[in-house]
Motif scaffolding. Sequence first.
Motif, short mmCIF file in Angstrom:
data_model
loop_
_atom_site.label_atom_id
_atom_site.label_comp_id
_atom_site.label_asym_id
_atom_site.label_seq_id
_atom_site.Cartn_x
_atom_site.Cartn_y
_atom_site.Cartn_z
N SER A 68 0.85 -1.20 -0.02
CA SER A 68 -0.03 -0.02 0.18
C SER A 68 0.83 1.27 0.03
O SER A 68 0.66 2.11 -0.76
CB SER A 68 -0.80 -0.08 1.34
OG SER A 68 -1.56 1.09 1.33
N ILE A 71 2.53 1.62 -3.47
CA ILE A 71 1.28 1.96 -4.49
C ILE A 71 1.13 3.51 -4.38
O ILE A 71 0.93 4.05 -5.22
CB ILE A 71 0.05 0.92 -4.29
CG1 ILE A 71 0.39 -0.37 -4.76
CG2 ILE A 71 -1.04 1.68 -5.17
CD1 ILE A 71 -0.72 -1.38 -4.41
N GLU A 72 0.80 4.06 -2.87
CA GLU A 72 0.44 5.33 -2.88
C GLU A 72 1.54 6.09 -3.18
O GLU A 72 1.35 7.32 -3.62
CB GLU A 72 -0.14 5.40 -1.39
CG GLU A 72 -1.47 4.78 -1.26
CD GLU A 72 -2.31 4.91 -0.01
OE1 GLU A 72 -1.74 5.78 0.81
OE2 GLU A 72 -3.15 4.23 0.33
N LEU A 75 0.93 6.73 -6.67
CA LEU A 75 0.07 7.51 -7.15
C LEU A 75 0.06 8.84 -6.67
O LEU A 75 -0.56 9.85 -7.27
CB LEU A 75 -1.35 6.85 -6.27
CG LEU A 75 -1.93 5.52 -6.92
CD1 LEU A 75 -3.01 4.99 -5.92
CD2 LEU A 75 -2.50 5.78 -8.20
N SER A 79 -1.22 9.83 -12.02
CA SER A 79 -2.48 8.80 -11.85
C SER A 79 -2.20 7.77 -13.13
O SER A 79 -1.31 7.89 -14.03
CB SER A 79 -3.83 9.32 -12.30
OG SER A 79 -3.84 10.03 -13.74
N ILE A 83 -4.53 -0.25 -12.85
CA ILE A 83 -3.63 -0.84 -11.92
C ILE A 83 -3.83 -2.36 -12.06
O ILE A 83 -4.91 -2.77 -11.72
CB ILE A 83 -3.78 -0.42 -10.48
CG1 ILE A 83 -3.46 1.19 -10.34
CG2 ILE A 83 -2.90 -0.96 -9.58
CD1 ILE A 83 -3.62 1.97 -9.06
N TYR A 125 -7.07 -0.93 -4.60
CA TYR A 125 -5.99 -0.39 -5.89
C TYR A 125 -6.56 -1.03 -7.15
O TYR A 125 -6.26 -0.12 -8.15
CB TYR A 125 -4.85 -0.30 -5.35
CG TYR A 125 -4.38 0.33 -4.08
CD1 TYR A 125 -4.45 1.63 -3.94
CD2 TYR A 125 -4.00 -0.48 -2.81
CE1 TYR A 125 -4.25 2.26 -2.57
CE2 TYR A 125 -3.75 0.18 -1.83
CZ TYR A 125 -3.70 1.49 -1.50
OH TYR A 125 -3.55 2.23 -0.36
#
Length: 227
Positions: A68, A71-72, A75, A79, A83, A125
């Motif tokens: 997480s 991935i964040e 992001l 954008s 995913i 996600y």
Amino acid sequence: MRIDIITILPELMKSPFEASIIKRAQEKNQVEIHFHTPRDFTNNVHKTIDDKPYGGMAGMVMMPEPLSLLIESLLEKRSYDKIIYLTPDGEPLKQKRANSLSLCQNLMLICGHYKGIDQRIRDLYVNLEISIGDYVLTGGELAACVLVDTIVRLIPGVIGNETSALTDSFQDGLLAPPIYTRPEVFKGLEVPKVLLSGNFEKIEAWNFQMSQQRTQERRPDLLDEFD
Ligand code: ADE
């Protein structure tokens, strides 16, 4: 196109992208491929990224926190059109999907290991899950290599002769016809006369007939979808 790949084994994935068409596409800035590892986002000294599954099943599961955070962090910078999680229970990969993904700007690919990733990462996600076939690999890495290869060769301009990608098997829903090069006779086998005729209408008709015949013999299931 930019492709960010999340994997604990980047070394497993690098060589397919360091040769031939995919290498050239990167050199010509038609695609950028970046690797990221969830190990860089662990907060324990051993950099552990997996844990036992709830419910007492065998195997290990990739923990949600490091994934997480990774991935964040991606992001935050941009954008993503998609995913994608590579998994045997995903949508079977077909040429049609590869065609549409080749038009995307940013893709994120997540490769699972062990028993896979915590379901909540998928829920939070992931917006596309892809399988490359009905068999189980040791991880998503090889599947991700297959996916990247199919997509990148379709990016406009990556294959010199555009029509070459358009005449691949599956591109029109049929398998490709047989192809030949010199010599005209090899070990007693001749190149079909029509291909030497110079009559492009006849050649096209022959290719179409061969495509249909091959598809009928080898993959009749494809004909049901062909119009
Ligand atoms: N991970 C393990 N097996 C896979 C498969 N068949 N397709 C995609 N990802 C996978």
